[in-house]
Design an enzyme around this catalytic site. Structure first.
Site, PDB file in Angstrom:
ATOM      1  N   ASN A   1       0.865  -1.180   0.000  1.00 52.41           N
ATOM      2  CA  ASN A   1       0.000   0.000   0.000  1.00 52.41           C
ATOM      3  C   ASN A   1       0.903   1.231   0.000  1.00 52.41           C
ATOM      4  O   ASN A   1       1.528   1.542   1.013  1.00 52.41           O
ATOM      5  CB  ASN A   1      -0.887  -0.048   1.266  1.00 52.41           C
ATOM      6  CG  ASN A   1      -1.699   1.216   1.457  1.00 52.41           C
ATOM      7  OD1 ASN A   1      -1.780   2.060   0.565  1.00 52.41           O
ATOM      8  ND2 ASN A   1      -2.306   1.353   2.629  1.00 52.41           N
TER       9      ASN A   1
ATOM     10  N   LYS B   1       0.044   4.267  -0.168  1.00 48.48           N
ATOM     11  CA  LYS B   1      -0.586   5.435   0.474  1.00 48.48           C
ATOM     12  C   LYS B   1      -0.379   6.684  -0.402  1.00 48.48           C
ATOM     13  O   LYS B   1      -0.358   6.565  -1.619  1.00 48.48           O
ATOM     14  CB  LYS B   1      -0.050   5.613   1.900  1.00 48.48           C
ATOM     15  CG  LYS B   1      -0.160   4.316   2.707  1.00 48.48           C
ATOM     16  CD  LYS B   1       0.125   4.491   4.165  1.00 48.48           C
ATOM     17  CE  LYS B   1      -0.024   3.156   4.884  1.00 48.48           C
ATOM     18  NZ  LYS B   1       0.170   3.248   6.322  1.00 48.48           N
TER      19      LYS B   1
ATOM     20  N   HIS C   1      -9.212   1.004   5.604  1.00 50.50           N
ATOM     21  CA  HIS C   1      -7.901   1.205   6.238  1.00 50.50           C
ATOM     22  C   HIS C   1      -8.080   2.153   7.429  1.00 50.50           C
ATOM     23  O   HIS C   1      -8.880   3.088   7.375  1.00 50.50           O
ATOM     24  CB  HIS C   1      -6.919   1.799   5.220  1.00 50.50           C
ATOM     25  CG  HIS C   1      -5.516   1.810   5.741  1.00 50.50           C
ATOM     26  ND1 HIS C   1      -5.065   2.775   6.625  1.00 50.50           N
ATOM     27  CD2 HIS C   1      -4.486   0.962   5.547  1.00 50.50           C
ATOM     28  CE1 HIS C   1      -3.810   2.506   6.934  1.00 50.50           C
ATOM     29  NE2 HIS C   1      -3.431   1.420   6.296  1.00 50.50           N
TER      30      HIS C   1
ATOM     31  N   GLU D   1      -6.442   4.556   8.468  1.00 50.27           N
ATOM     32  CA  GLU D   1      -6.252   5.982   8.177  1.00 50.27           C
ATOM     33  C   GLU D   1      -7.530   6.591   7.618  1.00 50.27           C
ATOM     34  O   GLU D   1      -7.847   7.748   7.891  1.00 50.27           O
ATOM     35  CB  GLU D   1      -5.059   6.161   7.217  1.00 50.27           C
ATOM     36  CG  GLU D   1      -3.739   5.967   7.959  1.00 50.27           C
ATOM     37  CD  GLU D   1      -2.587   5.450   7.126  1.00 50.27           C
ATOM     38  OE1 GLU D   1      -2.653   5.501   5.882  1.00 50.27           O
ATOM     39  OE2 GLU D   1      -1.604   4.964   7.726  1.00 50.27           O
TER      40      GLU D   1
ATOM     41  N   GLU E   1      -4.674  -4.957  11.176  1.00 54.13           N
ATOM     42  CA  GLU E   1      -3.625  -3.946  11.306  1.00 54.13           C
ATOM     43  C   GLU E   1      -3.821  -3.167  12.594  1.00 54.13           C
ATOM     44  O   GLU E   1      -4.633  -2.225  12.640  1.00 54.13           O
ATOM     45  CB  GLU E   1      -3.696  -2.973  10.126  1.00 54.13           C
ATOM     46  CG  GLU E   1      -3.514  -3.622   8.776  1.00 54.13           C
ATOM     47  CD  GLU E   1      -3.029  -2.612   7.742  1.00 54.13           C
ATOM     48  OE1 GLU E   1      -1.914  -2.808   7.247  1.00 54.13           O
ATOM     49  OE2 GLU E   1      -3.730  -1.632   7.476  1.00 54.13           O
TER      50      GLU E   1
ATOM     51  N   GLY F   1       3.266   2.242  10.710  1.00 50.27           N
ATOM     52  CA  GLY F   1       4.232   3.315  10.505  1.00 50.27           C
ATOM     53  C   GLY F   1       5.061   3.669  11.739  1.00 50.27           C
ATOM     54  O   GLY F   1       5.745   4.680  11.766  1.00 50.27           O
TER      55      GLY F   1
ATOM     56  N   SER G   1       4.025  -2.130  10.209  1.00 53.06           N
ATOM     57  CA  SER G   1       5.482  -2.215  10.345  1.00 53.06           C
ATOM     58  C   SER G   1       6.061  -3.569   9.943  1.00 53.06           C
ATOM     59  O   SER G   1       7.007  -4.057  10.566  1.00 53.06           O
ATOM     60  CB  SER G   1       5.910  -1.854  11.767  1.00 53.06           C
ATOM     61  OG  SER G   1       5.584  -0.496  12.043  1.00 53.06           O
TER      62      SER G   1
HETATM   63  P1  PGA Z   1       3.341   0.302   7.520  1.00 54.35           P
HETATM   64  O1  PGA Z   1       1.820   0.484   7.046  1.00 54.35           O
HETATM   65  O2  PGA Z   1       3.826  -0.992   6.911  1.00 54.35           O
HETATM   66  O3  PGA Z   1       4.055   1.497   6.984  1.00 54.35           O
HETATM   67  O4  PGA Z   1       3.309   0.234   9.017  1.00 54.35           O
HETATM   68  C1  PGA Z   1       0.956  -0.606   6.982  1.00 54.35           C
HETATM   69  C2  PGA Z   1      -0.392  -0.199   6.488  1.00 54.35           C
HETATM   70  O5  PGA Z   1      -0.897   0.858   6.905  1.00 54.35           O
HETATM   71  O6  PGA Z   1      -1.004  -0.931   5.677  1.00 54.35           O
END
Ligand code: PGA
Length: 249
Positions: free
Chosen positions: A11, A13, A96, A98, A166, A172, A211
């Site tokens: 992803n 983003k 997601h 976010e 997640e 992140g 992560s």
């Molecule tokens: P990350 O993001 O691997 O940067 O922690 C994962 C995600 O939000 O799908």
């Protein structure tokens, strides 16, 4: 072990410019030597059509990061599931954290989007996960199972879909849950899917996300009922994405 072919989905983003298509080409080259794992990259909408052309006839599928629940209409700035299908996408991420946090998406909204993805003939990657406050309050299982129940539409009972666990606090941040914590949630997700959809529930891939890096991918991928990974930051660099893909193969 569920015995399902693992899926590693990247992803991007809100990252990636035209120059990033070079990374994509390197991923395609590197993926040629891999077998036994499914791969996908979800670029930002501006790169999607070009990425679709680049990925055509490769072993890496195209995915969208989000979609609107309607097929077409006066929805400025939005993209529909049918539009993702139109440029050859196979997957669309919905729900997601976010989007849940920054765009106020509820389980009902996520479920409507997942239905739209199925309507378009694509596979939704439906995300769930608890915040740190919820984990600290011992509410992880409660929160995640309620998100699962509310975000997976009834139509999914006869279709292929993917669930991504997640933990919000792992996204992140460089922090990951212990393998025991991942195992607990994935076992709960599997059980809930089997309870709701019977044998079909055993065919649903459960990804871990948050992560995931080359140095922890193998360990995370060996947890029972972890059928792949949803990768953010580490999917922007071909070497890292391919290392994670190799750990899943
Ligand atoms: P990350 O993001 O691997 O940067 O922690 C994962 C995600 O939000 O799908």
């Amino acid at each position: 072990m569920s015995g399902l072919t693992k899926l590693v989905a990247g992803n991007w983003k809100m990252n990636g410019f035209s120059a990033s298509l070079g990374e994509l080409k390197a991923m395609i080259e590197g993926a040629k030597t891999l077998s036994g794992v499914d791969l996908a990259i979800c670029p930002p909408a501006t790169l999607a059509a070009q990425a679709g052309w680049t990925l055509k006839d490769s072993t890496i599928a195209l995915g969208g990061q989000d979609c609107h629940a309607e097929k077409t209409g006066a929805f400025t700035g939005d993209v529909s599931a049918e539009m993702w299908a139109d440029i050859g996408a196979k997957y669309v991420i919905v729900g997601h954290s976010e989007r849940r946090a920054m765009h106020g998406e509820t389980d009902a909204v996520v479920s409507a989007k997942a239905s739209a993805v199925l309507r378009a003939g694509l596979t939704p990657i439906i995300c769930v996960g608890e915040t740190l406050a919820e984990r600290d309050a011992d509410k992880t299982v409660e929160v995640v199972s309620s998100q699962l129940a509310g975000s997976v539409p009834e139509a999914a009972g006869k279709a292929s879909f993917v669930v991504a666990y997640e933990p919000v606090w792992a996204i992140g941040t460089g922090r990951t849950p212990t393998t025991a914590q991942v195992a607990e949630v994935h076992a709960m997700l599997r059980q809930a899917l089997e309870k709701r959809f019977g044998a079909h529930g055993r065919t649903i891939r459960l990804l871990y996300g948050g992560s995931v890096k080359p140095d922890n991918a193998r360990e995370l991928m060996s947890v029972p009922d972890v059928d792949g990974a949803l990768v953010g930051g580490a999917s922007l660099k071909s070497a890292d994405f391919l290392a994670i893909a190799r750990a899943a193969a």
